[in-house]
Write a protein that holds these residues in place. Structure first.
Motif, short mmCIF file in Angstrom:
data_model
loop_
_atom_site.label_atom_id
_atom_site.label_comp_id
_atom_site.label_asym_id
_atom_site.label_seq_id
_atom_site.Cartn_x
_atom_site.Cartn_y
_atom_site.Cartn_z
N GLU A 57 0.83 -1.21 0.00
CA GLU A 57 0.00 0.00 0.00
C GLU A 57 0.86 1.26 0.00
OE1 GLU A 57 -2.82 0.09 3.21
OE2 GLU A 57 -3.41 -1.99 2.86
N HIS A 58 1.93 1.25 0.79
CA HIS A 58 2.77 2.45 0.96
C HIS A 58 3.85 2.60 -0.11
CE1 HIS A 58 1.14 3.86 4.79
NE2 HIS A 58 0.89 2.58 5.00
N PHE A 59 4.30 1.49 -0.67
CA PHE A 59 5.36 1.50 -1.69
C PHE A 59 4.92 0.62 -2.86
CE2 PHE A 59 7.37 1.93 2.54
CZ PHE A 59 7.82 3.23 2.41
N PRO A 60 3.89 1.05 -3.60
CA PRO A 60 3.27 0.19 -4.62
C PRO A 60 4.19 -0.21 -5.77
CG PRO A 60 2.43 2.43 -4.79
CD PRO A 60 3.26 2.37 -3.53
N SER A 61 5.25 0.52 -6.01
CA SER A 61 6.15 0.18 -7.12
C SER A 61 7.32 -0.70 -6.71
CB SER A 61 6.67 1.47 -7.77
OG SER A 61 5.60 2.19 -8.35
N ALA A 62 7.44 -1.01 -5.43
CA ALA A 62 8.53 -1.88 -4.96
C ALA A 62 8.22 -3.34 -5.26
CB ALA A 62 8.73 -1.70 -3.45
N ASP A 63 9.25 -4.13 -5.48
CA ASP A 63 9.11 -5.59 -5.57
C ASP A 63 9.23 -6.12 -4.15
OD1 ASP A 63 8.96 -5.59 -8.39
OD2 ASP A 63 11.14 -5.52 -8.53
N ILE A 64 8.21 -6.83 -3.69
CA ILE A 64 8.16 -7.29 -2.30
C ILE A 64 8.23 -8.80 -2.26
CG2 ILE A 64 6.81 -7.31 -0.16
CD1 ILE A 64 5.60 -4.61 -1.11
N TYR A 65 9.17 -9.32 -1.45
CA TYR A 65 9.39 -10.75 -1.30
C TYR A 65 9.21 -11.13 0.16
CZ TYR A 65 11.45 -9.96 -5.84
OH TYR A 65 11.65 -9.58 -7.14
N ASP A 66 8.27 -12.02 0.42
CA ASP A 66 8.00 -12.49 1.77
C ASP A 66 8.71 -13.82 1.97
OD1 ASP A 66 7.01 -13.41 4.16
OD2 ASP A 66 4.90 -13.25 3.61
N ARG A 67 9.76 -13.82 2.81
CA ARG A 67 10.52 -15.04 3.07
C ARG A 67 9.94 -15.86 4.22
NH1 ARG A 67 15.79 -14.70 0.62
NH2 ARG A 67 16.14 -16.74 1.52
N GLY A 68 8.86 -15.38 4.82
CA GLY A 68 8.16 -16.13 5.86
C GLY A 68 8.86 -16.10 7.21
N TRP A 69 8.49 -17.07 8.04
CA TRP A 69 8.97 -17.11 9.41
C TRP A 69 10.48 -17.25 9.46
CZ3 TRP A 69 12.04 -20.04 12.43
CH2 TRP A 69 12.04 -19.73 13.79
N SER A 70 11.07 -16.52 10.38
CA SER A 70 12.50 -16.62 10.64
C SER A 70 12.78 -16.02 12.01
CB SER A 70 13.29 -15.85 9.58
OG SER A 70 14.67 -15.95 9.83
N GLU A 71 13.86 -16.42 12.62
CA GLU A 71 14.28 -15.87 13.90
C GLU A 71 15.35 -14.80 13.72
OE1 GLU A 71 14.19 -15.12 17.83
OE2 GLU A 71 12.78 -16.36 16.75
N SER A 72 16.00 -14.78 12.53
CA SER A 72 17.05 -13.79 12.28
C SER A 72 17.05 -13.40 10.81
CB SER A 72 18.42 -14.35 12.68
OG SER A 72 18.70 -15.54 11.98
N ALA A 73 17.77 -12.32 10.49
CA ALA A 73 17.87 -11.87 9.11
C ALA A 73 19.22 -11.18 8.91
CB ALA A 73 16.74 -10.90 8.78
#
Length: 146
Positions: free
Chosen positions: A100-116
């Motif tokens: 909604e806020h950044f409609p032109s961005a490519d968004i990738y959801d990597r799901g559950w994780s404890e770290s990044a």
């Protein structure tokens, strides 16, 4: 294969505590992102990370997530040219919010994780082992702050 040492910065929880880096030997990292979300961005030359505990103003720092991103990356605009990668406990909800806020961005959801982890050249990983493999190494050591 040899071990690689990266200059790293730990990103603390809060929408105003994000950081950015550039270059292959720099990394941002965070832990304890369940139920929070790590929002990582890359535009081809700069990477950023925010460890968000709330999309709205109720979290650490009381700043809405989109406002925290715009403060960290003033040129974000509508997200054109940016890849946003999410990991953590509520990444699906945050992906919809960011669309909604950044409609032109490519968004990738990597799901559950404890770290990044995200390097200054845009390599994202959920574990240090995955980061090492992505860099073609047997191990990664993260040295003190950038």
């Amino acid at each position: 294969m040899a071990a690689i040492e990266l200059a790293g910065t730990y990103v603390m929880q809060g929408n105003t505590n994000g950081n950015w880096v550039s270059g292959r030997h720099a990394v941002l990292y965070t832990h304890g992102i369940d139920p929070c979300v790590a929002v990582c961005g890359f535009n081809g030359s700069v990477a950023f990370m925010i460890h968000s505990d709330s999309m709205r103003t109720s979290g650490v720092g009381s700043t809405e997530l989109a406002d925290g991103i715009r403060a960290l990356v003033p040129a974000m605009g509508d997200g054109a040219g940016w890849e946003l990668t999410l990991a953590g406990g509520s990444s699906a909800r945050v992906a919809a919010y960011l669309a909604e806020h950044f409609p032109s961005a490519d968004i990738y959801d990597r799901g559950w994780s404890e770290s990044a982890y995200i390097t200054g050249d845009g390599i994202f990983a959920s574990t240090k082992g995955d980061l090492a493999r992505s860099l073609g190494s047997i191990a990664v050591t993260i040295a003190g702050p950038l």
